[in-house]
Write a protein that holds these residues in place. Structure first.
Motif, PDB file in Angstrom:
ATOM      1  N   UNK A  89      44.999  43.569  48.464  1.00  0.00           N
ATOM      2  CA  UNK A  89      45.800  42.656  47.667  1.00  0.00           C
ATOM      3  C   UNK A  89      45.082  42.300  46.381  1.00  0.00           C
ATOM      4  N   UNK A  90      45.721  41.494  45.565  1.00  0.00           N
ATOM      5  CA  UNK A  90      45.174  41.248  44.237  1.00  0.00           C
ATOM      6  C   UNK A  90      45.435  39.810  43.790  1.00  0.00           C
ATOM      7  N   UNK A  91      44.469  39.281  43.057  1.00  0.00           N
ATOM      8  CA  UNK A  91      44.624  37.974  42.421  1.00  0.00           C
ATOM      9  C   UNK A  91      44.660  38.230  40.916  1.00  0.00           C
ATOM     10  N   UNK A  92      45.634  37.653  40.245  1.00  0.00           N
ATOM     11  CA  UNK A  92      45.745  37.838  38.793  1.00  0.00           C
ATOM     12  C   UNK A  92      45.487  36.521  38.083  1.00  0.00           C
TER      13      UNK A  92
ATOM     14  N   UNK B 123      46.023  35.126  34.483  1.00  0.00           N
ATOM     15  CA  UNK B 123      46.747  35.482  33.261  1.00  0.00           C
ATOM     16  C   UNK B 123      47.099  36.961  33.242  1.00  0.00           C
ATOM     17  N   UNK B 124      47.511  37.454  34.386  1.00  0.00           N
ATOM     18  CA  UNK B 124      47.933  38.845  34.460  1.00  0.00           C
ATOM     19  C   UNK B 124      46.819  39.855  34.621  1.00  0.00           C
ATOM     20  N   UNK B 125      45.558  39.381  34.558  1.00  0.00           N
ATOM     21  CA  UNK B 125      44.445  40.323  34.660  1.00  0.00           C
ATOM     22  C   UNK B 125      43.913  40.362  36.092  1.00  0.00           C
ATOM     23  N   UNK B 126      43.889  41.550  36.720  1.00  0.00           N
ATOM     24  CA  UNK B 126      43.464  41.616  38.125  1.00  0.00           C
ATOM     25  C   UNK B 126      41.968  41.355  38.298  1.00  0.00           C
ATOM     26  N   UNK B 127      41.645  40.509  39.271  1.00  0.00           N
ATOM     27  CA  UNK B 127      40.249  40.125  39.505  1.00  0.00           C
ATOM     28  C   UNK B 127      39.405  41.331  39.936  1.00  0.00           C
ATOM     29  N   UNK B 128      39.999  42.249  40.719  1.00  0.00           N
ATOM     30  CA  UNK B 128      39.217  43.377  41.230  1.00  0.00           C
ATOM     31  C   UNK B 128      38.767  44.309  40.106  1.00  0.00           C
ATOM     32  N   UNK B 129      39.413  44.230  38.937  1.00  0.00           N
ATOM     33  CA  UNK B 129      39.025  45.104  37.818  1.00  0.00           C
ATOM     34  C   UNK B 129      38.014  44.422  36.902  1.00  0.00           C
ATOM     35  N   UNK B 130      37.609  43.198  37.253  1.00  0.00           N
ATOM     36  CA  UNK B 130      36.706  42.467  36.358  1.00  0.00           C
ATOM     37  C   UNK B 130      35.261  42.907  36.546  1.00  0.00           C
ATOM     38  N   UNK B 131      34.503  42.913  35.457  1.00  0.00           N
ATOM     39  CA  UNK B 131      33.062  43.152  35.557  1.00  0.00           C
ATOM     40  C   UNK B 131      32.406  41.838  35.981  1.00  0.00           C
ATOM     41  N   UNK B 132      31.123  41.927  36.384  1.00  0.00           N
ATOM     42  CA  UNK B 132      30.414  40.708  36.772  1.00  0.00           C
ATOM     43  C   UNK B 132      30.399  39.694  35.641  1.00  0.00           C
TER      44      UNK B 132
ATOM     45  N   UNK C  70      46.331  28.546  32.211  1.00  0.00           N
ATOM     46  CA  UNK C  70      46.091  29.875  32.776  1.00  0.00           C
ATOM     47  C   UNK C  70      46.972  30.080  34.007  1.00  0.00           C
ATOM     48  N   UNK C  71      47.607  31.226  34.066  1.00  0.00           N
ATOM     49  CA  UNK C  71      48.517  31.489  35.188  1.00  0.00           C
ATOM     50  C   UNK C  71      47.764  32.192  36.313  1.00  0.00           C
ATOM     51  N   UNK C  72      47.907  31.675  37.524  1.00  0.00           N
ATOM     52  CA  UNK C  72      47.225  32.280  38.666  1.00  0.00           C
ATOM     53  C   UNK C  72      48.278  32.799  39.637  1.00  0.00           C
ATOM     54  N   UNK C  73      48.149  34.085  39.957  1.00  0.00           N
ATOM     55  CA  UNK C  73      49.147  34.715  40.826  1.00  0.00           C
ATOM     56  C   UNK C  73      48.423  35.528  41.899  1.00  0.00           C
ATOM     57  N   UNK C  74      48.959  35.492  43.107  1.00  0.00           N
ATOM     58  CA  UNK C  74      48.363  36.264  44.202  1.00  0.00           C
ATOM     59  C   UNK C  74      49.427  37.208  44.748  1.00  0.00           C
ATOM     60  N   UNK C  75      49.029  38.462  44.958  1.00  0.00           N
ATOM     61  CA  UNK C  75      49.986  39.440  45.495  1.00  0.00           C
ATOM     62  C   UNK C  75      49.438  40.118  46.737  1.00  0.00           C
ATOM     63  N   UNK C  76      50.182  40.042  47.806  1.00  0.00           N
ATOM     64  CA  UNK C  76      49.901  40.765  49.061  1.00  0.00           C
ATOM     65  C   UNK C  76      48.453  40.653  49.509  1.00  0.00           C
TER      66      UNK C  76
END
Lengths: 358, 228
Positions: A57-60, A62-71, A1-7
C-alpha cells in the motif's frame, strides 16, 4: 498538506495489524481515530508519520508517494510533522534541554522568550531547569507536546495524549488541541475518550481489528452508527438483538421475550436495535401517549452518576438502562425492586443490520 | 602470624617510595588491559548499538552466541589464542606469542562479549524509543544515531569499566599467552602468582595492595556513574 492512504497493509508475524486501510485526512481540521484497544490506531499513526514502513500500500503526502522518497526527503517531510506519543519518553537532561532538541537539530536559533511562552502555556515554566526524567506522567506528556509545538509543525499527530492523565493535564492538552484546531492546523488525534471525539472531531474514523469500519462526522458516528461495533464501543444505548417481523402493517423488533414497535422499511432476520437511555421515559403508572412502546419492569440497580441516576430495569428478562434526574428519583420515591413503566417511541429504536465480518 | 605482619611491613616499604620494577609492572598492566578494553569497546559498543536497533534475520542467534561466549572460561580463550599465535599456528609468522601483543589480543577477545552484552542490555529497552523520539522531532539518520550514543553514554562507560576490571584481574590466560617474562610480559596478577609461589610474600603483598587500590578506584567510578 493533503495526506492520503491507499490500500495500506501491515503484517507482523503473519498477523494483519492493519488491513486494507484507505483514508483521506481533512487538511486544516481535526481528524479523530477511535476504536477499542488493539484496533491498530497507534500502528496506523506510526505509518503516517514515517516511523514504520507498511508491508504494502501507499501513503501520499500532497500526492507524492512516501515509498519513493529518499532519506533526505523523508527527513524534510518529518520536520513538517509533529508526533506526540502515547507514552512520553524524555531525553537525558533538563526540561529546557528537551524543549530545544528539535530546534538544535534543525539548526534554528533558540529564542528564549518563545520557549518561555510555550512553557508557561503548558504550565512547566517553574520547572524549566529540572531533570525531565523526574517529572510526573502528566508533566512529561505536557512537555512532549511543548517539545513538538515549538517546532511549529504543519500537521500534528496525537496518539492517545490524555490516557492515564489527571483532569488538569487533560484540560491543558485539550485546550492546546482546540487552539490548534482554531489555527486551522491539520490534527490527527487517536483517542478512547468519546467526549474528545465529539468535541474535536470534524471527521471521525472508527477502527477495529486493523480496519476502518466507518468514517464520518460526529453526528454520523455517534447518532447513526451503521455497524453494531460502534454502538457497542461508544455505548450510545441499550443494545437489543432480535429480528424484524411485520404484523398488520406494523413492524416489530422481536427478541426472545419482548416485542418492540419500530419503524423500518426492511425486514431483517438478524438485527440490532440501539435505544438511547435518555429516550426512555420512566413512570410509576402506565399512561396514554403517542409513544407506541410501554413496558413494565422491576428496578434491579440504581447507580449514582453525578447529578443523574442510571436505572437498570428488568423487563421480562431483558435489562434496559435509562437515566433519570435526582429530583425525579426523589419525587417518585423509586427504590430497588419497585415496579415501573418504561415508555419510548417507535422511532427511538435505531436499527442496525447485523454486520458480518469474515 | 609474625611473618605475615613482617610481609605487610616490607610490602609497604617497597611501595613508599615505589621500586622501579614495581612501577614497570603497574604501567604494563594498565597499558595492556587498557588498550585491550579500548579495542573491545571500539568493536563492542557499535556492535551492541547495531544489534539493539536493527531487526535482522540471525539476531537472536547472535545474541545467544555473545552470551555463550561470555560464559567461556578465560583459559579456553587463552588456549585458542596460544594455538593461533604459536609458531606452527596460522598467525605464527607474526611472532606475537609471549609478547604484550598476545596479551592484548587475548584480553580483547575476553572483554568483547562483556562490553557488547552490557551495551545491548542497556540499550535494548531504550534504543527504539530514542530512535522514534529523535526521528519524530526531525532528526536525520546521523543525528538519530548521535542522540542514541549521547543518551547511552553512562551505559557505555559502565560497560567499559566492567570490561576493564575483568581484564586487570585476569591471571591464567595472561600467564599462558604472555609467559610472565620479567620486564616484557610480567603484569600485576602474574607477578603476584609467581612471587607467592616463590615465597616472596612482601613483593606479592605490595602488588596486591596496588590491585586492590585499582579495584577500589573502578568501583568508586561505577558507583558515581550509577548514582547519576
Amino acid at each position: 498538506m493533503e495526506i492520503k492512504v491507499e490500500n495500506l497493509n501491515k503484517k507482523i508475524c503473519d498477523i494483519y495489524i492493519l488491513k486494507n486501510i484507505n483514508l483521506c485526512l481533512t487538511s486544516g481540521s481535526v481528524n479523530v481515530i477511535i476504536g477499542p484497544n488493539g484496533a491498530g490506531k497507534t500502528s496506523l499513526l506510526r505509518q503516517l508519520v514515517l516511523l514504520d514502513k507498511p508491508c504494502s500500500g501507499e501513503i501520499y503526502y500532497d500526492g507524492f508517494p512516501v515509498s519513493k522518497m529518499t532519506n533526505f526527503q523523508k527527513t524534510v517531510l518529518r520536520r513538517k510533522i509533529g508526533f506526540v506519543f502515547q507514552h512520553p519518553v524524555m531525553l537525558n537532561g533538563s526540561v529546557y534541554d528537551n524543549i530545544i532538541y528539535g530546534l538544535k537539530i534543525r539548526g534554528i536559533e533558540i529564542e528564549k522568550n518563545k520557549i518561555e511562552k510555550i512553557l508557561i502555556k503548558v504550565g512547566l515554566f517553574n520547572k524549566i531547569y529540572l531533570d525531565a526524567k523526574k517529572l510526573s506522567g502528566g508533566e512529561k506528556q505536557r512537555l512532549s507536546i511543548a517539545r513538538t509545538l515549538i517546532l511549529e509543525p504543519e500537521q500534528i499527530f496525537f496518539d492517545e495524549p490524555t490516557v492515564n492523565l489527571d483532569p488538569v493535564s487533560t484540560r491543558t492538552i485539550e485546550t492546546l488541541i482546540s487552539e490548534l484546531s482554531e489555527m486551522k492546523k491539520t490534527v490527527v488525534l487517536s483517542t478512547h475518550n468519546l467526549r474528545q471525539a465529539r468535541q474535536f472531531g470534524k471527521k471521525i474514523f472508527f477502527m477495529k481489528s486493523g480496519e476502518i469500519l466507518q468514517e464520518g462526522n460526529s453526528e454520523d458516528i455517534f447518532n447513526s452508527p451503521t455497524i453494531p461495533d460502534i454502538a457497542e464501543y461508544s455505548f450510545t444505548g441499550n443494545i437489543i438483538r432480535g429480528k424484524i417481523l411485520s404484523e398488520n402493517g406494523q413492524t416489530y423488533l422481536y427478541t426472545d421475550n419482548l416485542k418492540i414497535s419500530v419503524v423500518t422499511e426492511n425486514i431483517y432476520n438478524e438485527v440490532i436495535g440501539v435505544l438511547r437511555p435518555d429516550d426512555i421515559f420512566v413512570s410509576k403508572l402506565p399512561f396514554e401517549s403517542s409513544a407506541r412502546n410501554c413496558f413494565n419492569g422491576i428496578i434491579t440497580k440504581i447507580e449514582y452518576l453525578g447529578n443523574i441516576y442510571i436505572l437498570t430495569v428488568n423487563v421480562n428478562g431483558t435489562e434496559l438502562e435509562t437515566v433519570i434526574t435526582k429530583q425525579s428519583l426523589i419525587s417518585m420515591n423509586l427504590n430497588k425492586g419497585d415496579e415501573v413503566y418504561l415508555t419510548f417511541k417507535a422511532t427511538a429504536v435505531h436499527l442496525l443490520k447485523q454486520y458480518d465480518r469474515i | 602470624m609474625e611473618y605475615i605482619i613482617e610481609g605487610i611491613k616490607q610490602g609497604f616499604s617497597l611501595l613508599f617510595p615505589p621500586k622501579k620494577e614495581i612501577l614497570e609492572i603497574v604501567f604494563l598492566s594498565l597499558l595492556v588491559s587498557g588498550s585491550a578494553t579500548i579495542f573491545a569497546g571500539l568493536i563492542g559498543i557499535p556492535a551492541g548499538i547495531f544489534i539493539a536497533l536493527k531487526e535482522f534475520r540471525y539476531r537472536r542467534l547472535i545474541i545467544g552466541f555473545i552470551n555463550t561466549w561470555m560464559a567461556v572460561p578465560a583459559v579456553v580463550i587463552g588456549l585458542l589464542v596460544y594455538i593461533f599465535l604459536s609458531r606452527k599456528g596460522p598467525l605464527g609468522i607474526f611472532g606475537f606469542l609471549f609478547t604484550p601483543y598476545a596479551i592484548v589480543i587475548a584480553q580483547t577477545i575476553l572483554a568483547l562479549p562483556i562490553i557488547t552484552a552490557l551495551t545491548l542490555s542497556a540499550l535494548k529497552n531504550i534504543a527504539n524509543d530514542i530512535r522514534d523520539i529523535a526521528y519524530s522531532l526531525g532528526a536525520n539518520r546521523q543525528q538519530m544515531i548521535f542522540t542514541i550514543i549521547k543518551e547511552g553514554k553512562f551505559a557505555f562507560l559502565t560497560a567499559i569499566i566492567t570490561g576493564f576490571s575483568r581484564l586487570i584481574g585476569e591471571t591464567g590466560m595472561t600467564l599462558m599467552v604472555g609467559g610472565n617474562i620479567k620486564g616484557a610480559t610480567r603484569v600485576l596478577t602474574t607477578a603476584i602468582s609467581l612471587e607467592t609461589m616463590k615465597g616472596n610474600f612482601e613483593f606479592g603483598i605490595a602488588l596486591g595492595v596496588i590491585l586492590v587500590f585499582v579495584a577500589l578506584v573502578i568501583n568508586v567510578c561505577l558507583q558515581a556513574l550509577q548514582g547519576k
